[in-house]
Motif scaffolding. Sequence first.
Motif, mmCIF file in Angstrom:
data_model
loop_
_atom_site.group_PDB
_atom_site.id
_atom_site.type_symbol
_atom_site.label_atom_id
_atom_site.label_comp_id
_atom_site.label_asym_id
_atom_site.label_seq_id
_atom_site.Cartn_x
_atom_site.Cartn_y
_atom_site.Cartn_z
ATOM 1 N N LEU A 160 7.051 6.396 -3.939
ATOM 2 C CA LEU A 160 6.582 5.150 -3.330
ATOM 3 C C LEU A 160 6.610 4.022 -4.357
ATOM 4 C CD1 LEU A 160 3.257 6.456 -1.757
ATOM 5 C CD2 LEU A 160 5.324 5.853 -0.483
ATOM 6 N N TYR A 161 6.784 2.800 -3.859
ATOM 7 C CA TYR A 161 6.556 1.630 -4.688
ATOM 8 C C TYR A 161 5.170 1.106 -4.339
ATOM 9 C CZ TYR A 161 11.689 1.395 -5.052
ATOM 10 O OH TYR A 161 13.013 1.668 -5.264
ATOM 11 N N VAL A 162 4.356 0.880 -5.339
ATOM 12 C CA VAL A 162 3.082 0.194 -5.155
ATOM 13 C C VAL A 162 3.286 -1.175 -5.789
ATOM 14 C CG1 VAL A 162 0.614 0.164 -5.655
ATOM 15 C CG2 VAL A 162 1.763 2.340 -5.210
ATOM 16 N N ASP A 206 -4.575 7.099 1.477
ATOM 17 C CA ASP A 206 -6.040 7.066 1.563
ATOM 18 C C ASP A 206 -6.664 6.826 0.192
ATOM 19 O OD1 ASP A 206 -5.977 7.532 4.296
ATOM 20 O OD2 ASP A 206 -6.174 9.699 4.069
ATOM 21 N N TRP A 207 -6.141 7.493 -0.824
ATOM 22 C CA TRP A 207 -6.656 7.297 -2.183
ATOM 23 C C TRP A 207 -6.536 5.843 -2.603
ATOM 24 C CZ3 TRP A 207 -3.778 11.810 -5.070
ATOM 25 C CH2 TRP A 207 -4.396 13.029 -4.767
ATOM 26 N N LEU A 208 -5.369 5.254 -2.373
ATOM 27 C CA LEU A 208 -5.144 3.868 -2.775
ATOM 28 C C LEU A 208 -6.048 2.913 -2.003
ATOM 29 C CD1 LEU A 208 -1.266 3.924 -3.097
ATOM 30 C CD2 LEU A 208 -2.915 3.725 -4.974
ATOM 31 N N ALA A 226 1.369 -4.399 -1.478
ATOM 32 C CA ALA A 226 2.106 -3.598 -0.491
ATOM 33 C C ALA A 226 2.409 -2.220 -1.058
ATOM 34 C CB ALA A 226 3.414 -4.290 -0.108
ATOM 35 N N ILE A 227 2.654 -1.305 -0.138
ATOM 36 C CA ILE A 227 3.105 0.046 -0.488
ATOM 37 C C ILE A 227 4.337 0.307 0.373
ATOM 38 C CG2 ILE A 227 2.544 2.500 -0.503
ATOM 39 C CD1 ILE A 227 -0.454 1.579 -0.508
ATOM 40 N N PRO A 243 -3.113 -3.399 2.237
ATOM 41 C CA PRO A 243 -1.969 -4.132 1.737
ATOM 42 C C PRO A 243 -1.433 -5.144 2.736
ATOM 43 C CG PRO A 243 -1.666 -1.794 1.365
ATOM 44 C CD PRO A 243 -2.880 -1.959 2.227
ATOM 45 N N ILE A 244 -1.013 -6.277 2.215
ATOM 46 C CA ILE A 244 -0.397 -7.305 3.037
ATOM 47 C C ILE A 244 1.108 -7.134 2.961
ATOM 48 C CG2 ILE A 244 -2.292 -8.930 2.771
ATOM 49 C CD1 ILE A 244 -0.664 -10.280 0.547
ATOM 50 N N GLY A 245 1.817 -7.872 3.771
ATOM 51 C CA GLY A 245 3.260 -7.747 3.785
ATOM 52 C C GLY A 245 3.921 -8.451 2.621
#
Length: 116
Positions: free
Chosen positions: A108-110, A81-83, A94-95, A2-4
């Motif tokens: 969590l927000y995905v 890890d799954w994501l 991002a997460i 994920p990026i920022g």
Amino acid sequence: MPIGLDASWERKIARGGLDPDFSLDLHGAGLDQAYSRLMHGLAQARALGARVVLVVTGKPRPTEAADRGQARGAIRAKIIDWLGASEHAGSIAAIRGAHRRHGGPGALYVVLKRRR
């Protein structure tokens, strides 16, 4: 992976102003069932054009690394890890931890990338 996110997204998250477009509740599921729900749910969210997915994992529990497959909090321990290893990894911007109004440390927000 994920990026920022830009500052306005980060402020929305911190203030609780982010409204999820889609929710997945994995809390209480076994690991296999939780993984399946997560993958299917993210595919469904993407198909619907959702941008922010709230994933309820349950609160993390202090566990030894060897116990993470069985102990409470196992979903939370494995979800990153799954994501990262999933077919959805390239679609995740991002997460972030959820605001307390959406479950705080138990969620969590995905944030999914915009479709082009």
